[in-house]
Design an enzyme around this catalytic site. Structure first.
Site, PDB file in Angstrom:
ATOM      1  N   TYR A 100       0.854  -1.190   0.000  1.00 51.01           N
ATOM      2  CA  TYR A 100       0.000   0.000   0.000  1.00 51.01           C
ATOM      3  C   TYR A 100       0.883   1.231   0.000  1.00 51.01           C
ATOM      4  O   TYR A 100       1.881   1.292   0.728  1.00 51.01           O
ATOM      5  CB  TYR A 100      -0.886   0.008   1.252  1.00 51.01           C
ATOM      6  CG  TYR A 100      -1.755   1.247   1.363  1.00 51.01           C
ATOM      7  CD1 TYR A 100      -3.044   1.267   0.851  1.00 51.01           C
ATOM      8  CD2 TYR A 100      -1.263   2.407   1.967  1.00 51.01           C
ATOM      9  CE1 TYR A 100      -3.834   2.399   0.939  1.00 51.01           C
ATOM     10  CE2 TYR A 100      -2.048   3.549   2.052  1.00 51.01           C
ATOM     11  CZ  TYR A 100      -3.329   3.538   1.541  1.00 51.01           C
ATOM     12  OH  TYR A 100      -4.104   4.667   1.621  1.00 51.01           O
ATOM     13  N   GLU A 185      -3.251   7.496  -4.299  1.00 47.09           N
ATOM     14  CA  GLU A 185      -3.215   6.235  -3.562  1.00 47.09           C
ATOM     15  C   GLU A 185      -3.043   5.070  -4.523  1.00 47.09           C
ATOM     16  O   GLU A 185      -3.752   4.979  -5.527  1.00 47.09           O
ATOM     17  CB  GLU A 185      -4.520   6.058  -2.773  1.00 47.09           C
ATOM     18  CG  GLU A 185      -4.554   4.799  -1.933  1.00 47.09           C
ATOM     19  CD  GLU A 185      -5.915   4.584  -1.274  1.00 47.09           C
ATOM     20  OE1 GLU A 185      -6.920   4.381  -1.991  1.00 47.09           O
ATOM     21  OE2 GLU A 185      -5.975   4.633  -0.041  1.00 47.09           O
TER      22      GLU A 185
END
Ligand code: GDP
Ligand code: MN
Length: 377
Positions: A100, A185
């Site tokens: 992530y 993101e």
């Protein structure tokens, strides 16, 4: 402004961050040829909400015919209330690990923050805090290469995995600044046998900077049809997915009303800040918009300052008579011309509340009780 995944990936790619080979389709034209060329694929519906995977918005296929069937399926579905109009078809990546990576603004610290985790692929909110690395970035210095090396070391990455991930962090920061982003993101940032690449991408740009990025980035309409209508009337209106339609007059009182609804066990279907000093006509138009989304109940919470309670009462009576309301309605009315407003409602057999807690618990008890008519005293 939120960008669709394929737009965000276009930006990543043109700024040096690897993404899977892919193409965008609005129908089945060209799908078979693309699959012949790349082999097994992931078909990803392009919607602005997250969590598509869990909502059935991502399918995998190995041959052209299967892909076409699945593209047709996805183009005929709605995900979280939004019709899928576009799919991104990508070569299916053989994933070894899912990481992530995100850069956003921490409002309370007033700083840019980089978030990184080796627990990618799922909702980051569910990852234990100790598994998420948070690194604040001083905007006057920027993200320095040594910092990215420290972060990848903290993540336990080694060799080419660490090197490629660090490089992606630097590029992601450049993108964040260049496009005036509020959020970039990558979840998951996937590690394959040879590459580290962005399997998913989200980007939110700062609307206040639209004049700078709009020539380079396509405009994305985020508002629903009803939100657009409210916008045209100059009303702040937001759609949610709960039960109760909420009208209040001011940002603070509106938020407090939502909190109270939640606190007492319900939730808002939508909310509207009818603002201060709205006229009877504007209030009636606002109410009609709220009701057009079929909430299970309506809660009106007015603390009249510039707004006059009698205007609100008349607007409500007008809408009630015009629309033949069947849903439970609870009104809390205090402030300027309160006695007049209360009297107008009482003439129509409608009780109003002084206490907001009483109004909120009343609307919830009416909901739980299976829905009465407009609440009569
Ligand atoms: P989201 O659900 O909207 O976040 O969509 P993502 O694009 O992040 O996909 C969700 C999950 O689907 C990922 O975490 C992966 O596990 C899986 N996935 C997506 N694309 C691929 C792919 O190309 N290959 C494989 N094996 N899995 C994929
Ligand atoms: Mn994702």
């Amino acid at each position: 402004m939120k960008l669709y995944e394929y737009m965000a990936k276009g930006i990543l790619l043109s700024n040096g961050i690897p993404v899977p080979m892919g193409a965008v389709f609005k129908g089945i034209d060209g799908v078979a040829e693309f699959v012949e060329k790349v082999g097994p694929v992931a078909i990803k519906s392009q919607v602005l909400s997250g969590g598509r995977g869990k909502a059935g918005g991502i399918k995998f296929a190995t041959d052209p015919q299967d892909t076409i069937t699945k593209v047709r399926d996805l183009l005929a579905t709605e995900i979280k209330g939004c019709q899928v109009e576009t799919v991104l078809i990508e070569e299916k990546v053989n994933i070894e690990r899912e990481l992530y990576l995100a850069i956003t603004v921490d409002g309370s610290k007033r700083q840019i923050v980089l978030l990184a985790s080796i627990a990618g692929g799922m909702d980051i909110e569910q990852v234990p805090e100790e598994q998420v690395i948070k690194r604040f970035i001083d905007i006057t210095i920027g993200l320095q290469p040594y910092a990215t090396r420290e972060i990848t070391r903290q993540m336990g990455l080694k060799g080419r995995e660490a090197k490629q991930t660090a490089d992606i962090m630097l590029k992601l920061y450049q993108i964040f600044r260049k496009y005036d982003a509020e959020l970039v993101e990558i979840n998951p940032l996937v590690v394959t046998q040879t590459h580290v690449l962005a399997a998913d991408a989200k980007m939110t740009l700062d609307d206040e900077a639209a004049f700078r990025f709009l020539p380079d980035v396509p405009y994305v309409e985020e508002k629903t049809a009803v939100e657009k209508k409210a916008d045209d009337l100059g009303i702040s209106y937001v759609e949610l997915d709960g039960e109760v339609g909420v009208m209040a007059n001011g940002a603070g009182i509106t938020m407090a009303t939502l909190d109270l609804l939640q606190h007492f066990g319900s939730s808002a279907r939508n909310f509207m800040d009818a603002g201060g000093g709205s006229s009877e006509k504007a209030t009636a138009a606002a109410l009609e918009i709220l009701l057009s989304t079929n909430p299970k109940a309506l809660l009106i919470n007015i603390f009249g300052g510039i707004t006059r309670c009698d205007d609100v009462a008349r607007a409500f009576v007008q809408v009630k008579n015009a629309l033949d309301l069947k849903l439970p309605v609870v009104i809390r009315l205090v402030g300027t011309n309160e006695d007049l407003g209360t009297a107008i409602l009482r003439e129509q057999g409608i009780e109003s509340f002084k206490s907001v807690e009483e109004a909120v618990t009343k609307v919830i008890s009416l909901l739980k009780g299976g829905g009465a008519d407009v609440h009569n005293s």
